[in-house]
Scaffold this motif. Structure first.
Motif: not given
Length: 462
Positions: A402-422
């Motif tokens: 994480a570069a920022k906490i909890p922001g890094t994990y929130e960004d990954v959860a909101r933006l990256v995870v849905p793309e990986l799921q797709r």
């Protein structure tokens, strides 16, 4: 019947302290400042579980970085990982806020006793209904040794020899109770079958332990075993014992080579490489546009200070850089004495110098700086593209720092995870209730640990 596509593992790299493994994270304007409270960790835990992460894993040290200049003042003044809460207790705070998220904690084989570790992690596993992992480490430096009443830290390979025997004791104790030992019949007054509870009677070179352990087996048999050794001796240890390895890949090319090598070592150890996962540490900076992501990356990188590098390098190498001129080369003897062999070897390889200097270690390692290791930066699609490329040939998942906490994990959860799921690369739901279910690892059979005894005995004799 169609085969289920291979899916990546996602691990959150946690610290029970004021910052992530990137010291500059606590200085980031959007990082939270209540890291000494349970709510801090519980917020992160809920974010990770909502995103279906495999686990949150806590790194740990047993001393604050105080080797540079033989003083802790700079470390404390600059917040350089100076706070180190007990991660097993923090883990339980996160467990109370979740039901499926795996939770891993570091514990040292050098400064604790096998029975204590076996009981602690078996209890944690029962209290979380089978969601716990133990990250096995041998510790790093003299500061840790001095906190436990020793004058100096054990030599690198000796630590791993002891660790091999430590693992035999712990896993043997975890097998004290057979799965159906408990009866709990009030009418007959019979609590458990004594024929299914066993003494260990271990008598080795470094440890003795009678047993039985006082904790029955959990829903997943015993905790998942994690490891992060990157030296030759560390990888040999991991090939025998670990189920998930945290790797350090400076590049995709090197990652592919190391991935193939370690999978091969696992097979040589008589284990199934498909049941052995390797996850490199990466930083992710993701935003709706590439330009926004680059701005966020520059901001995160600006949070680092030069003192971060010096303090952290001295900590992991067990060497006080303040005693050397900045451009003075280390001698062969001095290089042989450093604690973290894999980092030393990476610096030598990157600089092409047989005897690098302090400057070489600072500049080549990137330790304490934001660009220490791979950074996946861009839009959700761009980040997912990089993750998919690595996943195809170099890893089984990622440890996200994480570069920022909890922001890094929130960004990954909101933006990256849905793309990986797709793309079908990451789960939409947890497949079961235990961490082994999530990782796709089998429940260990009683006595399965004994397969490692011949290998560890060979190494100690060698």
């Amino acid at each position: 019947m169609s085969k289920t596509p291979r899916q990546m593992s996602l691990v959150a790299f946690m610290q029970a302290q004021n910052c992530s493994n990137y010291v500059g994270s606590w200085r980031h304007p959007s990082s939270m400042t209540d890291s000494m409270s349970p709510e801090y960790y519980q917020r992160i835990a809920r974010t990770l579980e909502d995103a279906k992460f495999d686990l949150a894993f806590f790194d740990d040290r047993l001393a604050m970085p105080d080797i540079y200049g033989d003083d802790h003042r700079e470390t404390v003044a600059n917040g350089i990982r100076c706070v180190k809460l007990d991660p097993t207790i923090v883990l339980m705070a996160m467990a109370s806020a979740t039901t499926r998220l795996g939770l891993g904690s570091t514990y040292s084989t050098t400064y604790y006793e096998p029975f204590h570790v076996a009981r602690l992690f078996a209890t944690l596993d029962l209290m979380t209904k089978g969601r716990v992992a133990w990250n096995v480490v041998t510790s790093l430096n003299n500061s840790e040794a001095e906190n436990f009443g020793h004058e100096e830290h054990l030599e690198h390979d000796l630590r791993y020899d002891r660790a091999d025997e430590f693992m035999e004791v712990v896993t043997g104790l975890w097998d004290s109770w057979e799965d159906d030992a408990l009866i709990i019949d009030k009418q007959t007054g019979r609590f458990a079958d004594p024929d299914k509870v066993h003494r260990l009677d271990f008598n080795g070179k470094y440890f003795k332990s009678k047993g039985p352990l006082t904790v029955p087996r959990s829903a997943q048999g015993h905790p998942v075993l994690l490891q992060a050794g990157q030296s030759g001796r560390g990888m040999a240890f991991a090939a025998c014992w670990a189920e998930l390895v945290f790797a350090s890949y400076p590049s995709l090319e090197i990652g592919r080579k190391n991935y193939a090598y370690l999978k091969g070592e696992v097979e040589k150890a008589g284990r199934d490489p498909a049941l052995f996962k390797i996850a490199p540490a990466v930083k992710v900076i993701v935003a709706e546009t590439a330009s926004q992501a680059e701005e966020q990356r520059a901001l995160a990188a600006s949070m680092a200070k030069p003192i971060d590098s010096m303090a952290l390098l001295c900590e992991v190498l067990n060497v006080d850089f303040a005693k050397w001129q900045y451009d003075q080369p280390f001698t062969d003897e001095e290089l042989a004495s450093v604690s973290w062999h894999s980092l030393r070897d990476r610096v030598i390889a990157k600089t092409g110098k047989k005897n690098p200097s302090v400057r070489d270690f600072v500049e080549a390692s990137g330790r304490g700086q934001f660009n220490d290791g791979p950074v996946f930066c861009g839009t959700p699609a761009q980040v997912a593209d990089e993750m998919e490329e690595w996943f195809e040939t170099a890893c089984d998942g990622f440890v996200l720092t994480a570069a920022k906490i909890p922001g890094t994990y929130e960004d990954v959860a909101r933006l990256v995870v849905p793309e990986l799921q797709r793309r079908g690369l990451f789960r939409r739901e947890y497949p079961g209730t235990t961490l082994r279910d999530t990782l796709g690892l089998p429940r260990p059979a009683i006595g399965s640990w004994r397969r490692n005894t011949d290998k560890t005995t060979e190494r100690r004799r060698a």
